[in-house]
Scaffold this active site. Structure first.
Site, PDB file in Angstrom:
ATOM      1  N   ILE A 125       0.845  -1.194   0.000  1.00 39.51           N
ATOM      2  CA  ILE A 125       0.000   0.000   0.000  1.00 39.51           C
ATOM      3  C   ILE A 125       0.883   1.247   0.000  1.00 39.51           C
ATOM      4  CG2 ILE A 125      -0.306  -0.156   2.517  1.00 39.51           C
ATOM      5  CD1 ILE A 125      -3.149   1.043   2.039  1.00 39.51           C
ATOM      6  N   GLU A 126       0.772   2.012  -1.073  1.00 34.82           N
ATOM      7  CA  GLU A 126       1.609   3.189  -1.255  1.00 34.82           C
ATOM      8  C   GLU A 126       0.808   4.314  -1.893  1.00 34.82           C
ATOM      9  OE1 GLU A 126       5.643   2.516  -2.655  1.00 34.82           O
ATOM     10  OE2 GLU A 126       5.173   0.389  -2.913  1.00 34.82           O
TER      11      GLU A 126
END
Length: 327
Positions: A150-151
């Protein structure tokens, strides 16, 4: 994790503290037992990107290094709430690679997300739909574990964070024994405000994430081993204060995903620094120790950043170090 993993298009994993609001009040949750990740494909599984550059043959790398497990990048949205490799290739596109790894006694963990491309967390409009997309990936390959990388806007948007965490809770409940990993950017002191919020919300929601893995690079580090250890100690303290873990439990729920050789920010993770990280991970009993990427774990011979580390090395030196990690 082009970025097409860890920002090889020139972007950097979040390098400064984000201000996504105050961390919510923590709930009093009974501490979960430490995960037995050492026996799973989660613990020591370098990232292999089959849609990028000149991917090595996993069977050859397994024979040369002793590595068994691989994290396969990347599962993205095909433009809807439907998963596909790179957002374009069907879920069975890498079946031959997965079969080769399993035939050699190993296993795989798909990485869902990354920096670039369309993210399922944003294209699926509610947790149930997102959990359904994750379930398609699990069912396609009979998986024991998944990695949510998750970025960028997925990481920085509270509503999307919540959607991901709630979807993970759903798939954990629907798939007994499934291990879940959340991989996310960090500061050299540990989680930034977005990371702290995410861990806190996971506690409130009851997401039951097995391993929180930080990406300790692209923050202007000078001593990458020391900075990585410092960041991981910061993560350990966040996990302790959030979940009420003891030190050993917190370490078992923490992980490191480094970047071998030259990072996107010009830092250098050489073999000696990476070995220091591995020694620390082993000493503390971390739940995961890995790196981006196997594609880059070889000397440069005129190829691009997707095919070599940018430093003087022999093939698969970083993979051999990961292969020695027992958790």
């Amino acid at each position: 994790m082009s970025k097409v993993r860890k920002c090889l298009l020139g972007c950097a994993a979040v390098a400064g503290a984000l201000t996504i609001g105050a961390v919510p009040a923590l709930s009093a949750e009974t501490p979960a037992p430490a995960s037995n990740t050492a026996a799973s494909p989660v613990a020591a599984s370098p990232y292999l990107y089959n849609g990028w550059g000149n991917p090595p043959k996993p069977g050859e790398v397994m024979s040369a290094t002793g590595i068994k497990d691989f994290t396969l990048a990347f599962i993205l949205s095909d433009g809807s709430c439907n998963p596909a490799w790179d957002g374009t290739r069907p879920l069975d596109a890498d079946k031959a690679v997965i079969d080769e790894i399993r035939a050699g006694g190993g296993d795989v963990v798909p990485s869902i997300g990354g920096w670039a491309g369309n993210k399922l967390g944003e294209f699926c409009q509610d947790p149930q739909a997102l959990a359904g997309a994750y379930q398609k990936v699990i069912d396609a390959h009979g998986l024991k574990a998944i990695d949510i990388d998750i970025e960028a806007s997925e990481f920085e948007t509270p509503a999307v964070q919540d959607r991901v965490l709630e979807a993970l809770k759903i798939v954990k409940e629907a798939n007994p024994g499934l291990q879940t990993v959340v991989t996310f950017p960090t500061l050299n002191t540990g989680p930034n405000d977005a990371g702290k919020r995410m861990v806190s919300r996971a506690n409130e929601i009851g997401s039951n994430v097995d391993v929180w893995t930080q990406m300790p690079f692209n923050f202007g580090g000078s001593d990458m081993a020391a900075d990585t250890i410092n960041a991981t100690e910061g993560l350990k303290e966040v996990l302790k204060s959030t979940f009420g873990y003891r030190d050993a439990e917190a370490y078992a729920h923490a992980g490191i995903s480094s970047m071998n050789g030259k990072t996107d920010a010009g830092e250098t993770v050489d073999q000696a620094a990476f070995q220091k990280m591995a020694d620390y991970a082993e000493e503390k009993g971390l739940g995961r120790f890995t790196f981006w990427s196997l594609n880059r774990d070889r000397p440069c011979g005129g190829g691009g950043a997707d095919s070599c580390s940018g430093i003087d090395q022999q093939p698969w030196e970083f993979t051999k170090i990961v292969a020695g990690f027992q958790g």
